[in-house]
Design a protein around this motif. Structure first.
Motif, mmCIF file in Angstrom:
data_model
loop_
_atom_site.group_PDB
_atom_site.id
_atom_site.type_symbol
_atom_site.label_atom_id
_atom_site.label_comp_id
_atom_site.label_asym_id
_atom_site.label_seq_id
_atom_site.Cartn_x
_atom_site.Cartn_y
_atom_site.Cartn_z
ATOM 1 N N GLU A 350 -23.446 0.241 -30.933
ATOM 2 C CA GLU A 350 -24.669 -0.344 -31.455
ATOM 3 C C GLU A 350 -25.732 -0.441 -30.366
ATOM 4 O OE1 GLU A 350 -26.129 -4.214 -34.085
ATOM 5 O OE2 GLU A 350 -24.015 -3.952 -33.574
ATOM 6 N N MET A 351 -25.310 -0.808 -29.159
ATOM 7 C CA MET A 351 -26.250 -0.899 -28.051
ATOM 8 C C MET A 351 -26.807 0.472 -27.679
ATOM 9 S SD MET A 351 -24.237 -3.657 -25.652
ATOM 10 C CE MET A 351 -25.369 -3.510 -24.277
ATOM 11 N N ALA A 352 -25.982 1.508 -27.824
ATOM 12 C CA ALA A 352 -26.423 2.858 -27.456
ATOM 13 C C ALA A 352 -27.513 3.354 -28.391
ATOM 14 C CB ALA A 352 -25.235 3.812 -27.466
ATOM 15 N N GLY A 353 -27.367 3.083 -29.688
ATOM 16 C CA GLY A 353 -28.370 3.567 -30.628
ATOM 17 C C GLY A 353 -28.479 5.085 -30.572
ATOM 18 N N ASP A 354 -29.650 5.595 -30.225
ATOM 19 C CA ASP A 354 -29.868 7.039 -30.143
ATOM 20 C C ASP A 354 -29.487 7.625 -28.786
ATOM 21 O OD1 ASP A 354 -30.857 7.036 -32.733
ATOM 22 O OD2 ASP A 354 -32.933 6.695 -32.081
ATOM 23 N N ARG A 355 -29.109 6.770 -27.848
ATOM 24 C CA ARG A 355 -28.726 7.270 -26.528
ATOM 25 C C ARG A 355 -27.286 7.790 -26.551
ATOM 26 N NH1 ARG A 355 -30.085 2.143 -22.860
ATOM 27 N NH2 ARG A 355 -29.279 1.123 -24.731
ATOM 28 N N PRO A 356 -26.912 8.667 -25.624
ATOM 29 C CA PRO A 356 -25.530 9.146 -25.573
ATOM 30 C C PRO A 356 -24.567 7.992 -25.260
ATOM 31 C CG PRO A 356 -26.979 10.509 -24.212
ATOM 32 C CD PRO A 356 -27.761 9.294 -24.596
ATOM 33 N N LEU A 357 -23.439 7.958 -25.964
ATOM 34 C CA LEU A 357 -22.386 6.970 -25.707
ATOM 35 C C LEU A 357 -21.207 7.673 -25.058
ATOM 36 C CD1 LEU A 357 -21.071 4.136 -26.038
ATOM 37 C CD2 LEU A 357 -20.267 4.922 -28.286
ATOM 38 N N VAL A 358 -20.747 7.145 -23.934
ATOM 39 C CA VAL A 358 -19.576 7.678 -23.239
ATOM 40 C C VAL A 358 -18.508 6.587 -23.206
ATOM 41 C CG1 VAL A 358 -18.679 8.625 -21.080
ATOM 42 C CG2 VAL A 358 -20.995 9.223 -21.835
ATOM 43 N N LEU A 359 -17.297 6.931 -23.639
ATOM 44 C CA LEU A 359 -16.178 5.993 -23.617
ATOM 45 C C LEU A 359 -15.177 6.422 -22.552
ATOM 46 C CD1 LEU A 359 -15.518 5.583 -27.453
ATOM 47 C CD2 LEU A 359 -16.927 4.138 -25.966
ATOM 48 N N ILE A 360 -14.813 5.480 -21.682
ATOM 49 C CA ILE A 360 -13.746 5.695 -20.693
ATOM 50 C C ILE A 360 -12.709 4.613 -20.976
ATOM 51 C CG2 ILE A 360 -13.197 6.030 -18.262
ATOM 52 C CD1 ILE A 360 -16.265 6.110 -17.758
ATOM 53 N N LEU A 361 -11.663 4.963 -21.677
ATOM 54 C CA LEU A 361 -10.701 3.975 -22.172
ATOM 55 C C LEU A 361 -9.320 4.202 -21.587
ATOM 56 C CD1 LEU A 361 -11.691 3.969 -25.958
ATOM 57 C CD2 LEU A 361 -12.694 2.655 -24.070
ATOM 58 N N GLY A 362 -8.517 3.145 -21.599
ATOM 59 C CA GLY A 362 -7.145 3.220 -21.124
ATOM 60 C C GLY A 362 -6.199 2.572 -22.103
ATOM 61 N N ASP A 363 -4.915 2.741 -21.864
ATOM 62 C CA ASP A 363 -3.883 2.179 -22.743
ATOM 63 C C ASP A 363 -4.075 0.689 -22.978
ATOM 64 O OD1 ASP A 363 -2.568 4.574 -23.032
ATOM 65 O OD2 ASP A 363 -0.915 4.083 -21.672
ATOM 66 N N MET A 364 -3.633 0.254 -24.157
ATOM 67 C CA MET A 364 -3.513 -1.165 -24.479
ATOM 68 C C MET A 364 -2.026 -1.499 -24.360
ATOM 69 S SD MET A 364 -6.031 -1.185 -27.826
ATOM 70 C CE MET A 364 -5.118 0.163 -28.613
ATOM 71 N N ARG A 365 -1.675 -2.297 -23.385
ATOM 72 C CA ARG A 365 -0.273 -2.569 -23.074
ATOM 73 C C ARG A 365 0.277 -3.745 -23.898
ATOM 74 N NH1 ARG A 365 0.663 -0.140 -17.868
ATOM 75 N NH2 ARG A 365 -0.046 1.999 -18.178
ATOM 76 N N GLU A 366 1.601 -3.912 -23.819
ATOM 77 C CA GLU A 366 2.333 -5.030 -24.422
ATOM 78 C C GLU A 366 2.208 -5.072 -25.947
ATOM 79 O OE1 GLU A 366 2.250 -8.871 -22.349
ATOM 80 O OE2 GLU A 366 0.954 -7.933 -20.861
ATOM 81 N N LEU A 367 2.243 -3.895 -26.571
ATOM 82 C CA LEU A 367 2.169 -3.843 -28.035
ATOM 83 C C LEU A 367 3.510 -3.546 -28.686
ATOM 84 C CD1 LEU A 367 -1.227 -1.975 -28.546
ATOM 85 C CD2 LEU A 367 -0.750 -4.424 -28.727
ATOM 86 N N GLY A 368 4.558 -3.370 -27.904
ATOM 87 C CA GLY A 368 5.895 -3.200 -28.448
ATOM 88 C C GLY A 368 5.985 -2.036 -29.427
ATOM 89 N N ASP A 369 6.663 -2.274 -30.548
ATOM 90 C CA ASP A 369 6.866 -1.231 -31.559
ATOM 91 C C ASP A 369 5.570 -0.810 -32.238
ATOM 92 O OD1 ASP A 369 9.555 -1.346 -30.988
ATOM 93 O OD2 ASP A 369 10.042 -2.678 -32.660
ATOM 94 N N GLU A 370 4.508 -1.594 -32.072
ATOM 95 C CA GLU A 370 3.225 -1.290 -32.700
ATOM 96 C C GLU A 370 2.368 -0.342 -31.854
ATOM 97 O OE1 GLU A 370 1.357 -3.014 -35.473
ATOM 98 O OE2 GLU A 370 3.357 -3.400 -36.243
ATOM 99 N N ALA A 371 2.836 -0.002 -30.661
ATOM 100 C CA ALA A 371 1.984 0.713 -29.703
ATOM 101 C C ALA A 371 1.491 2.049 -30.242
ATOM 102 C CB ALA A 371 2.720 0.903 -28.386
ATOM 103 N N VAL A 372 2.384 2.847 -30.809
ATOM 104 C CA VAL A 372 1.983 4.175 -31.282
ATOM 105 C C VAL A 372 0.934 4.044 -32.378
ATOM 106 C CG1 VAL A 372 2.748 6.242 -32.482
ATOM 107 C CG2 VAL A 372 4.129 5.310 -30.623
ATOM 108 N N ARG A 373 1.200 3.205 -33.374
ATOM 109 C CA ARG A 373 0.275 3.050 -34.496
ATOM 110 C C ARG A 373 -1.080 2.525 -34.032
ATOM 111 N NH1 ARG A 373 -1.048 -0.902 -38.486
ATOM 112 N NH2 ARG A 373 0.461 -2.421 -37.710
#
Length: 469
Positions: A350-373
């Motif tokens: 939403e903040m980007a609006g018409d500007r290019p949005l770049v995502l640099i993301l990493g794993d979300m840990r401690e999700l157990g059996d839910e991690a893959v989903r």
């Protein structure tokens, strides 16, 4: 700290040694390296250390007493207990009772640290106020934070963090709050809490430990939380961003003219209106409504809330907006779970609006059996957002790719890899979100980009320029 060694002994064992009423305790330490003459040293046993091994060192530094669960031969008064961690918590509770402070306990899957910081900024307008540093919120951090507070601070705002079943049963009796706040519940720490219903059950355990006459403040928009809370507290105070039948409602109205700032509306029993604040996004509206509800229970006004949050300084790793050359870099690297990840991505888009949005993301840990989903769902979200570029670090990159269903993602292991790709893109005016679980050290990517683009400055500069209407 206005405690004597006798006070400590009576708190932990029920009886005091003769003459110990004359021995003051200056402060409480769990690290022998920080012990000074007159301190109390508590021997904490951890997975990789045992404080009992340093009892002699603490005594040599002049410790007034040593709290221990094992026999130690030291030249200092020794207080024997069954469990030193529990003893630390009990001592914190005794100290709070001695100070007579009103305690606000804040927990939740997302936003609890932000709510704590916002509350501190608001409540400090009227009262001297204590809080725990950053997220020192576990079985050691909570009591140590309480023990650092003092009698001159009538309000203590304490964050409680849990990761496995039973954690809240340890923390809640220490806090024994006058106001118990639950920001929300969602899929966080599922490896220890099992499911969202398990998270709700664990978080709402806090409500069982409210002081007589205490107040519960909960999120009306979070049905699993509300369902669990109503089984314990029939009439909690509720806040919302979507239910106008509640007394405390906030809405995000979009970005303001200042980079990283947002426009919000806030309705309380005292009135309704709009203002600007040094944060941006719908998730901050939820935090704002929560803070307004709690502040009202403490005797503060809607205007106090607005003026207080406008002074809020951004945490350097919690959705902190940094301007570097022509890029807006959003450092949200302190931690990540599915709820906070989705909110941050949506806000950045939403903040980007018409500007290019770049995502640099990493794993979300401690999700157990839910991690893959949950990581497949992350990929699906990114596909809907359609950023100009998407970089990913972590073991679940394949699961994210499954959710993307053919859209591109660039796997990166180091900031250097990312920077080479960034230079090749040649993007101008981009909004860049960096986020992932704490153990991945995603802040290294944000820092590398800030260095490349010039010295970053956070969006709180010029905070006093915000306008209220």
């Amino acid at each position: 700290m206005n405690l004597t060694l006798a006070d400590v002994e009576r708190c932990l064992t029920g009886a005091a040694e003769e003459g110990h009423d004359a021995i003051p305790v200056n402060s409480v330490q769990t690290d022998s390296r920080t012990v000074s003459k007159g301190d109390l040293f508590v021997c904490i046993e951890g997975d990789n250390f045992d404080g009992h091994e340093f009892a002699e060192q603490a005594a040599a530094k002049g410790a007034a007493g040593i709290v221990t669960a094992k026999l130690v031969d030291v030249d200092a008064s020794v207080i024997m207990v069954r469990d030193t961690t529990r003893a630390l918590g009990r001592l914190a509770a005794c100290w709070r009772d001695k100070c007579g402070a009103k305690l606000v306990a804040v927990t939740g899957t997302a936003g609890k640290t932000t709510v704590k910081e916002m509350l501190h900024a608001v409540v400090s307008r009227k009262f001297e106020t204590a809080k725990n540093y950053r997220n020192f919120n576990n079985q050691i951090g909570l009591p140590m934070s309480m023990l650092k507070a003092d009698e001159s601070q009538p309000v203590w705002i304490m964050e409680l963090g849990i990761s496995v079943m039973g954690d809240m049963e340890d923390l809640a009796p220490i806090a024994n709050p006058d106001v118990a706040v639950i920001t929300n519940v969602g899929p966080g720490h599922l490896s220890g809490l099992g499911s969202v219903a398990g998270v709700a059950k664990a978080k709402t355990t806090l409500l069982k430990y409210l002081r007589e006459g205490g107040v519960a403040v909960i999120n009306r928009d979070c049905e699993p939380l509300r369902e669990a809370a109503l089984k314990i507290v029939p009439e909690p105070i509720e806040f919302s961003v979507g239910h106008n039948d509640t007394s405390y409602v906030a809405s995000f109205l979009g970005g303001s003219g200042t980079e990283g700032w947002g426009r919000f509306s806030l309705r309380t029993p005292e009135g309704d209106g709009e203002f600007e604040a040094p944060f941006c996004g719908a998730h901050y509206a939820e935090n704002l409504a929560c803070v307004a509800a709690v502040a009202h229970q403490l005797g503060l006004t809607r205007d106090d809330v607005i003026q207080g949050v406008r002074t809020l300084a951004a945490d350097p790793q919690r959705f902190c907006c940094k301007l570097a050359a022509d890029a807006l870099i959003i450092d949200d690297t302190y931690n990540a779970n599915p709820l906070s990840m989705a909110r941050s991505i949506e806000t950045a888009a939403e903040m980007a609006g018409d500007r290019p949005l770049v995502l640099i993301l990493g794993d979300m840990r401690e999700l157990g059996d839910e991690a893959v989903r949950r990581h497949e769902e992350l990929g699906q979200l990114v596909k809907r957002i359609a950023p100009a570029a998407f970089f990913y670090k972590g073991d679940h990159c394949g699961d994210v790719i499954c959710g993307l269903d053919g859209d591109n993602v660039t796997g990166v292991k180091t900031p250097e890899e990312f920077m080479r790709a960034w230079r090749e893109m040649g993007l101008t005016g981009a909004v860049v979100l960096v986020k992932g679980s704490r153990s991945l050290k995603m802040e290294e990517f944000a820092n590398a980009l800030c260095r490349e683009r010039g010295t970053g400055r956070d969006n709180t500069a010029g905070a006093q320029e915000a306008k209220t209407k």
